[in-house]
Every structure is written in structure tokens, then in C-alpha cells.
Motif scaffolding. Structure first.
Motif, mmCIF file in Angstrom:
data_model
loop_
_atom_site.group_PDB
_atom_site.id
_atom_site.type_symbol
_atom_site.label_atom_id
_atom_site.label_comp_id
_atom_site.label_asym_id
_atom_site.label_seq_id
_atom_site.Cartn_x
_atom_site.Cartn_y
_atom_site.Cartn_z
ATOM 1 N N ASP A 10 -49.028 -106.118 -136.874
ATOM 2 C CA ASP A 10 -50.366 -106.134 -136.606
ATOM 3 C C ASP A 10 -50.525 -107.825 -136.122
ATOM 4 O O ASP A 10 -50.167 -108.660 -136.660
ATOM 5 C CB ASP A 10 -51.601 -106.176 -137.766
ATOM 6 N N ARG A 27 -47.254 -102.730 -139.796
ATOM 7 C CA ARG A 27 -48.158 -101.338 -139.700
ATOM 8 C C ARG A 27 -47.200 -100.235 -139.586
ATOM 9 O O ARG A 27 -47.470 -99.106 -140.433
ATOM 10 C CB ARG A 27 -48.961 -101.251 -138.486
ATOM 11 N N LYS A 37 -48.656 -93.801 -128.673
ATOM 12 C CA LYS A 37 -49.385 -93.934 -130.121
ATOM 13 C C LYS A 37 -50.977 -94.111 -129.862
ATOM 14 O O LYS A 37 -51.400 -94.726 -128.950
ATOM 15 C CB LYS A 37 -48.786 -95.381 -130.746
ATOM 16 N N GLN A 63 -52.372 -98.636 -129.623
ATOM 17 C CA GLN A 63 -51.593 -99.862 -130.196
ATOM 18 C C GLN A 63 -51.404 -100.397 -128.673
ATOM 19 O O GLN A 63 -50.850 -99.893 -127.753
ATOM 20 C CB GLN A 63 -50.541 -99.828 -130.723
ATOM 21 N N GLN A 109 -54.191 -103.304 -132.865
ATOM 22 C CA GLN A 109 -54.589 -101.872 -133.194
ATOM 23 C C GLN A 109 -55.957 -101.576 -133.065
ATOM 24 O O GLN A 109 -56.917 -102.035 -133.362
ATOM 25 C CB GLN A 109 -54.063 -101.421 -134.624
ATOM 26 N N SER A 115 -52.813 -96.639 -138.855
ATOM 27 C CA SER A 115 -51.566 -96.429 -138.083
ATOM 28 C C SER A 115 -50.618 -95.293 -138.574
ATOM 29 O O SER A 115 -49.859 -94.680 -137.915
ATOM 30 C CB SER A 115 -50.537 -97.724 -138.510
ATOM 31 N N THR A 132 -51.092 -98.784 -143.097
ATOM 32 C CA THR A 132 -50.001 -99.067 -142.660
ATOM 33 C C THR A 132 -49.214 -97.818 -143.442
ATOM 34 O O THR A 132 -49.477 -97.386 -144.357
ATOM 35 C CB THR A 132 -49.637 -100.505 -143.370
#
Length: 215
Positions: free
Chosen positions: A24, A31, A63, A71, A91, A96, A103
Motif C-alpha cells: 500500500d 496487501r 485487479k 489498484q 488501493q 485487497s 490484506t
């Protein structure tokens, strides 16, 4: 390094993949870990939107394309052997991991390690604070209709600072009254409005924590 130099420096394994550690940008916490092939890396460098290779599906995946938790690349470092990449990302939203956690590294060693050479254990409250920060920063960059955060930002900094002052005063009054639940509520309101102002000033809680470590 240039994009060309980066691509030349990376050593993909026998499956054409390289391991990527995703950190991050604001909170400095890891993450997740993912993999990229050359195409995914090229696309990430070109678009600045994190794109990985799914080993289970055998295809590229952006992602956040299904979850909405995108992200965006803010930085990239290559390890000394060239066989691992460290990405700093911004993020969108606080999640995530596919399990719903902030995380992928949410399972901790169950013992108190705070006393080991000044290392600080990351608590659930730390993660929640960084989630709040990430959400507010996302609202600043991607306004949402009906969002109270965006209402404050649209009204301007004087409105935000007025709310910070009001919540600080109400926190003092709650402390004087001694009602624990009221104190908790007022502190939460104060932290929220402070975090909005910090977002406007591009100050992170990590910056604040680093300053506290010096004191």
C-alpha cells in the motif's frame, strides 16, 4: 529505470512468471502477493492499472474488474536478482483479499511480539484506520453522489475545519461528562473529519505515526 530497462532486468521463471509483492502506497503495509507474465507487466506499466496473471484461470486479470477494488501503480522496485517485484499501489476501497480482508496477510502469529526490538504489531484498529483513509482518498479522486465526504469537500476547507473544531469541542465536553460511549462516538467523529482534512492536504496516517515515533 525506463520501461524497456525494467522489462530487460526482470527474470521470469520457467513458467514465464515473476512474483510481485503489492504494498500500500500510503499505509506501507503489504496487501497481497500476485504473479505477472511479461504481457501483464507491460500492460501494468502502460496503463498504471495493476494487471496480473491468474495461475488458476490461465489468463490476465485486472485487479478490481469484478470486485471494484482497483489498484493503481504508484511505484516499482526490482530486487537484486531481478526475480521479484515490489509494487507500491494506491488501493481503491479497503479490501485487497478475496476473503474480504484489507490484506491477504490477516492471519497473525498468536503471541505478543511487541517487545521484540521496538517492532510494532499491526492491530485490527490500524487496518481500519488505513481503510478509512483509503476510502476518503478514493472519494476525493472519484466523487460519489450522496457521499457526505464529497459534500464536505464541495463545501470547501472552511467547512471541513469548522467540523474538526466542532468535533474537538464535543470530544472535550464528552470527556468532561464521563460517558464512555459518548466519548468513543465523538472521538470517532473527530478522527473522521481529521482524516478528510488530511486527505485534502495529502497527509497520511503513516506520516503522523512516523512523527509520533520521533517523540
Amino acid at each position: 529505470m525506463t520501461k524497456k530497462e525494467i522489462l530487460e532486468a526482470v527474470k521470469f521463471d520457467d513458467k514465464g512468471l515473476v512474483c510481485c509483492v503489492i504494498q500500500d502506497y500510503h499505509a506501507k503495509k503489504v496487501r497481497m502477493v500476485a504473479y505477472m507474465n511479461k504481457e501483464a507487466l507491460e500492460k501494468t506499466l502502460e496503463t498504471k492499472q495493476m494487471t496480473y496473471w491468474s495461475r488458476s484461470r490461465g489468463e490476465l486479470w485486472v485487479k478490481g474488474e469484478t470486485s471494484g477494488y482497483y489498484q493503481y501503480m504508484k511505484g516499482l522496485s526490482i530486487d537484486c536478482d531481478g526475480d521479484a517485484l515490489l509494487f507500491q499501489v494506491e488501493q481503491v476501497g479497503g479490501i485487497s483479499c478475496h476473503t474480504g480482508h484489507a490484506t491477504c496477510f490477516y492471519r497473525d502469529l498468536e503471541e505478543d511480539i511487541d517487545v521484540i526490538v521496538n517492532r510494532t504489531k499491526v492491530s485490527k484498529s490500524d487496518i481500519e484506520l488505513f481503510n478509512l483513509e483509503a476510502t476518503i482518498n478514493d472519494r476525493i479522486k472519484n466523487p460519489v453522489e450522496g457521499s457526505y465526504t464529497n459534500y464536505l469537500i464541495e463545501k470547501g476547507e472552511n467547512k471541513i475545519l469548522k467540523k474538526v473544531g466542532e468535533e474537538a469541542t464535543e470530544t472535550v465536553i464528552a470527556c468532561k461528562d464521563g460517558d464512555k460511549q459518548a466519548i468513543v462516538g465523538e472521538i470517532a467523529d473527530l478522527i473522521y473529519h481529521l482524516t478528510v482534512e488530511m486527505g485534502v492536504k495529502e497527509i497520511s496516517w503513516s506520516d503522523v505515526f512516523e512523527e509520533l515515533k520521533k517523540r
